[in-house]
Design a protein around this motif. Structure first.
Motif, PDB file in Angstrom:
ATOM      1  N   VAL A 175       0.873  -1.179   0.000  1.00 11.04           N
ATOM      2  CA  VAL A 175       0.000   0.000   0.000  1.00 11.04           C
ATOM      3  C   VAL A 175       0.909   1.227   0.000  1.00 11.04           C
ATOM      4  CG1 VAL A 175      -1.889   1.199   1.149  1.00 11.04           C
ATOM      5  CG2 VAL A 175      -1.719  -1.305   1.312  1.00 11.04           C
ATOM      6  N   LEU A 176       0.997   1.897  -1.148  1.00  7.53           N
ATOM      7  CA  LEU A 176       1.978   2.962  -1.338  1.00  7.53           C
ATOM      8  C   LEU A 176       1.591   4.220  -0.572  1.00  7.53           C
ATOM      9  CD1 LEU A 176       2.719   2.509  -5.144  1.00  7.53           C
ATOM     10  CD2 LEU A 176       3.653   1.261  -3.178  1.00  7.53           C
ATOM     11  N   HIS A 177       2.529   5.156  -0.492  1.00  9.61           N
ATOM     12  CA  HIS A 177       2.286   6.374   0.269  1.00  9.61           C
ATOM     13  C   HIS A 177       1.164   7.215  -0.307  1.00  9.61           C
ATOM     14  CE1 HIS A 177       5.136   7.599  -2.899  1.00  9.61           C
ATOM     15  NE2 HIS A 177       4.569   8.789  -2.817  1.00  9.61           N
ATOM     16  N   ASP A 178       0.865   7.028  -1.609  1.00 12.14           N
ATOM     17  CA  ASP A 178      -0.222   7.793  -2.241  1.00 12.14           C
ATOM     18  C   ASP A 178      -1.543   7.026  -2.243  1.00 12.14           C
ATOM     19  OD1 ASP A 178       0.262   5.831  -4.123  1.00 12.14           O
ATOM     20  OD2 ASP A 178       1.030   7.198  -5.665  1.00 12.14           O
ATOM     21  N   GLY A 179      -1.580   5.888  -1.566  1.00 12.48           N
ATOM     22  CA  GLY A 179      -2.810   5.121  -1.446  1.00 12.48           C
ATOM     23  C   GLY A 179      -2.976   4.019  -2.472  1.00 12.48           C
ATOM     24  N   ARG A 180      -2.140   3.989  -3.491  1.00  6.27           N
ATOM     25  CA  ARG A 180      -2.255   2.917  -4.483  1.00  6.27           C
ATOM     26  C   ARG A 180      -1.927   1.572  -3.842  1.00  6.27           C
ATOM     27  NH1 ARG A 180       1.727   3.846  -8.914  1.00  6.27           N
ATOM     28  NH2 ARG A 180       2.790   5.163  -7.358  1.00  6.27           N
ATOM     29  N   ARG A 181      -2.633   0.553  -4.297  1.00 10.33           N
ATOM     30  CA  ARG A 181      -2.440  -0.803  -3.773  1.00 10.33           C
ATOM     31  C   ARG A 181      -1.833  -1.655  -4.885  1.00 10.33           C
ATOM     32  NH1 ARG A 181      -5.271  -1.864   0.852  1.00 10.33           N
ATOM     33  NH2 ARG A 181      -5.387  -4.091   0.339  1.00 10.33           N
ATOM     34  N   ILE A 182      -0.659  -2.179  -4.629  1.00 13.65           N
ATOM     35  CA  ILE A 182       0.068  -2.955  -5.633  1.00 13.65           C
ATOM     36  C   ILE A 182       0.139  -4.410  -5.173  1.00 13.65           C
ATOM     37  CG2 ILE A 182       2.199  -3.178  -6.949  1.00 13.65           C
ATOM     38  CD1 ILE A 182       0.740  -0.537  -7.396  1.00 13.65           C
ATOM     39  N   PRO A 183      -0.564  -5.311  -5.859  1.00 13.57           N
ATOM     40  CA  PRO A 183      -0.451  -6.731  -5.493  1.00 13.57           C
ATOM     41  C   PRO A 183       0.967  -7.242  -5.761  1.00 13.57           C
ATOM     42  CG  PRO A 183      -2.366  -6.328  -6.900  1.00 13.57           C
ATOM     43  CD  PRO A 183      -1.526  -5.100  -6.948  1.00 13.57           C
ATOM     44  N   VAL A 184       1.461  -8.037  -4.854  1.00 11.90           N
ATOM     45  CA  VAL A 184       2.787  -8.638  -4.996  1.00 11.90           C
ATOM     46  C   VAL A 184       2.581 -10.095  -5.401  1.00 11.90           C
ATOM     47  CG1 VAL A 184       4.952  -9.220  -3.844  1.00 11.90           C
ATOM     48  CG2 VAL A 184       3.732  -7.108  -3.250  1.00 11.90           C
ATOM     49  N   PRO A 185       3.003 -10.481  -6.596  1.00 14.25           N
ATOM     50  CA  PRO A 185       2.724 -11.847  -7.064  1.00 14.25           C
ATOM     51  C   PRO A 185       3.447 -12.887  -6.224  1.00 14.25           C
ATOM     52  CG  PRO A 185       4.217 -10.717  -8.583  1.00 14.25           C
ATOM     53  CD  PRO A 185       3.744  -9.684  -7.605  1.00 14.25           C
ATOM     54  N   PRO A 186       2.856 -14.054  -6.069  1.00 13.94           N
ATOM     55  CA  PRO A 186       3.527 -15.132  -5.318  1.00 13.94           C
ATOM     56  C   PRO A 186       4.720 -15.665  -6.097  1.00 13.94           C
ATOM     57  CG  PRO A 186       1.512 -15.945  -6.325  1.00 13.94           C
ATOM     58  CD  PRO A 186       1.536 -14.475  -6.566  1.00 13.94           C
ATOM     59  N   ALA A 187       5.543 -16.421  -5.436  1.00 11.80           N
ATOM     60  CA  ALA A 187       6.708 -17.022  -6.086  1.00 11.80           C
ATOM     61  C   ALA A 187       6.266 -17.884  -7.265  1.00 11.80           C
ATOM     62  CB  ALA A 187       7.480 -17.854  -5.077  1.00 11.80           C
ATOM     63  N   GLN A 188       6.916 -17.710  -8.387  1.00 12.93           N
ATOM     64  CA  GLN A 188       6.559 -18.469  -9.594  1.00 12.93           C
ATOM     65  C   GLN A 188       7.219 -19.838  -9.619  1.00 12.93           C
ATOM     66  OE1 GLN A 188       4.162 -17.222 -11.845  1.00 12.93           O
ATOM     67  NE2 GLN A 188       4.027 -15.880 -10.041  1.00 12.93           N
ATOM     68  N   ASP A 189       8.442 -19.898  -9.152  1.00 15.90           N
ATOM     69  CA  ASP A 189       9.174 -21.168  -9.090  1.00 15.90           C
ATOM     70  C   ASP A 189       9.341 -21.551  -7.628  1.00 15.90           C
ATOM     71  OD1 ASP A 189       9.581 -21.353 -11.892  1.00 15.90           O
ATOM     72  OD2 ASP A 189      11.218 -19.911 -11.723  1.00 15.90           O
ATOM     73  N   THR A 190       9.071 -22.785  -7.333  1.00 15.77           N
ATOM     74  CA  THR A 190       9.231 -23.268  -5.958  1.00 15.77           C
ATOM     75  C   THR A 190       9.945 -24.608  -5.970  1.00 15.77           C
ATOM     76  OG1 THR A 190       7.077 -24.374  -5.931  1.00 15.77           O
ATOM     77  CG2 THR A 190       7.146 -22.082  -5.166  1.00 15.77           C
TER      78      THR A 190
END
Length: 578
Positions: free
Chosen positions: A430-445
């Motif tokens: 949740v950025l300082h300007d209020g934008r919400r950026i989803p963080v993708p899960p790990a692609q390789d496990t």
């Protein structure tokens, strides 16, 4: 291009002035603060029950009020997990503080770790997130990033990924940052705090290069550590000039073994291979860490669940002078009879023989008999125990008294860990300007497995072949140790400072020997992990802490001194090593 990352807190309650000390003491790019532990999450959960707006480490706000202007002036970004159970609430509180002080700062936070709603009966259930949410906040220009439950090392991997532009699949670089983060996370444990060889260090002694780095070490007030992190993931662990304590290969080794297990140290971003870590003294108070390899993270994230387990009470009887065993037996029988109508579900007795014969003080003539009771019903461990114990005041052993009367019974917590797929956790920056950026899960496990045990060094020649005698002596004259807790399990890391001592330790301190030296572990599962690069063995002991620290299952509920107990035990040691 070096990123200087410091630490100013190893736990909720650490040295209050550390934030200012680190900001004023030397150059920094990022300052981190670790406030969370398994027990802390339970404490914050109970705070939140009383006040839904609580749930974060309030100490951080008071520290920040004292030096927010200094951080702004010096251009130091702050990253902390002090948000606990309520990172959005702490982020708002920081903004209000900054407005009141008239200091313009951009505050962002990370959320998604709170899975309490999906775990009925839990007071708090939180997934351990990685560092890429922090990285998103920093890339967008945040001056302060507040998180909830992230891994301790994420406070370093996030700023490193943002600064160097690392991709999620650059596992070796990320693993190097994880190792740096693990060294920093406990604050002054990396700079001489809680250090096995503290007595040597205080006298300016040591071994090899450590001795040259160690003259005049002052352990009264160790400085907090920092890492000079490089783009390839290598780093140098050091501290600000003129601060107390010291940094050498031993202090860094000890912290690397703290609360870890085998060669693979798993996290949400990467699995770091601790068996690839190479340490070297890089000058006074400087230890270089390099060679760290990384692998894809496991397919699941750890979730720490805290719940209330019931109520607990205790009373400690003082037994003085003669007939200690008989006195203990009498009061134990009396209380067992008194509690028979409604016995608590858990009862444990421990007789601690602190008494000495012909003692010249009453205290040293006394032993302690500790009774601990647990039950789901507070009345069963409260009034019932209090009444039964107090009624014995004039009707039990001679010299009857207790350290303190039992209370009404206090609630205790239970910690459990479970695992969920990465995709089940909505990691969001949740950025300082209020934008919400989803963080993708790990692609390789990569499913976590213990690697094959490395070959052991050649054993020392047998004494009869070399004429070298042995002497019965404490293990700690040769080996250092550091121990800690993970839920109901404990780990004990043991290391030595020379190749000859390693040849001896690797073949001598087997699981069977470990169990013999620590009889409390005899009936438990003990696993030995071999780390030749560190000249270290790491033992995990399953179940020794019961249901975790909050349940206070044993005398030392976090296994903090388990390693020191091991070091105090005697065995036959070659005199050449002593």
């Amino acid at each position: 291009m070096t990123l200087r990352i410091g630490n100013a807190s190893g736990f909720y309650g650490d040295r209050f002035d550390a934030l200012r000390e680190m900001l004023a003491g030397g150059e920094l790019d990022v300052l981190t603060g670790d406030y969370l532990a398994e027990l802390t999450m339970l404490i914050l959960g109970r705070d939140r029950l009383k006040d839904p707006g609580a749930g974060y480490a309030r100490t951080f706000l008071r520290q920040l009020e004292d030096c927010l202007g200094l951080a702004r002036e010096r251009g130091v970004r702050i990253v902390t997990n002090a948000g606990g159970l309520n990172p959005a609430g702490l982020a708002d509180a920081v903004r209000q503080l900054a407005d009141r002080l008239g200091i313009p700062v951009r505050v962002a936070h990370v959320e998604g770790d709170d899975l309490t709603a999906a775990h009925p009966g839990s007071l708090a259930a939180h997934a351990y997130l990685g560092g890429f949410g922090i990285a998103e906040c920093l890339r967008a220009g945040a001056d302060i990033v507040v998180t909830g439950r992230v891994t301790d090392a994420a406070l370093v991997t996030g700023p490193a990924a943002a600064h160097f532009g690392w991709r999620p699949d650059e596992y070796d670089r990320l693993a190097g940052a994880v190792v740096a983060g693990h060294v920093l996370e406990c604050g002054t444990q990396a700079t001489g705090g809680n250090y096995a060889f503290f007595a040597e260090a205080g006298a300016g002694a040591g071994a090899g290069a450590e001795a040259a780095a160690g003259a005049g070490r002052d352990l009264r007030r160790p400085g907090f550590p920092l890492a000079e992190l490089h783009e390839d993931g290598s780093c140098v662990i050091t501290k600000h000039p003129g601060t107390g304590g010291f940094v050498d290969v031993g202090t860094v080794t000890a912290q690397l073994l703290y609360e870890t297990g085998g060669a693979r140290y798993a996290g949400p971003d990467v699995t770091a291979r601790l068996d690839t870590v190479r340490l070297s003294q890089d000058g006074p108070d400087r230890v270089r860490i390099e060679g760290v390899r990384g692998e894809a993270p496991p397919p699941t994230l750890k979730v720490g669940r805290n719940r209330l387990g019931g109520f607990r009470n205790e009373v400690v009887f003082v037994l003085t002078g003669l007939d200690i065993e008989a006195k203990a037996a009498l009061v134990r029988e009396q209380l067992t009879d008194a509690l028979a109508k409604s016995p608590p579900s858990g009862i444990s007795w421990e007789l601690v023989r602190t008494d000495r014969p012909d003692a010249d003080t009453e205290e040293t003539a006394s032993a302690l008999l500790r009774l601990v009771v647990r039950d789901r019903d507070q009345e069963t461990v409260g009034r019932a125990l209090t009444g039964a114990a107090v009624e014995l005041a004039l009707a039990s052993y001679p010299g009857f008294h207790v350290l303190a009367p039992p209370g009404k019974g206090a609630p205790y917590g239970v910690f459990e860990d479970v695992y969920v797929p990465h995709g089940d956790v909505p990691h969001v920056a949740v950025l300082h300007d209020g934008r919400r950026i989803p963080v993708p899960p790990a692609q390789d496990t990569l499913v976590l497995q213990d690697p094959p045990e490395p070959p052991l060094p050649e054993p020392l020649p047998a004494p009869h072949a070399t004429g070298g005698p042995t002497r019965r002596a404490p293990l700690g004259l040769v080996a250092g140790a550091r121990s800690g807790d993970k839920g109901g399990n404990a780990n004990v890391g043991v290391w030595v400072r020379s190749d000859e001592a390693w040849r001896w330790l690797a073949h001598t301190l087997t699981v069977d020997t470990f169990r013999r030296l620590l009889p409390e572990t005899a009936g438990l599962t003990v696993t030995r992990h071999v780390l030749p690069n560190l000249r270290a063995l790491n033992f995990t002991v399953e179940g020794i802490l019961g249901e975790g620290v909050a349940a206070q299952h044993r005398f030392d509920p976090q296994a903090k001194a388990l390693g020191e107990w091991l070091r105090s035990r005697h065995l036959d040691i070659p005199e050449a090593l002593l």
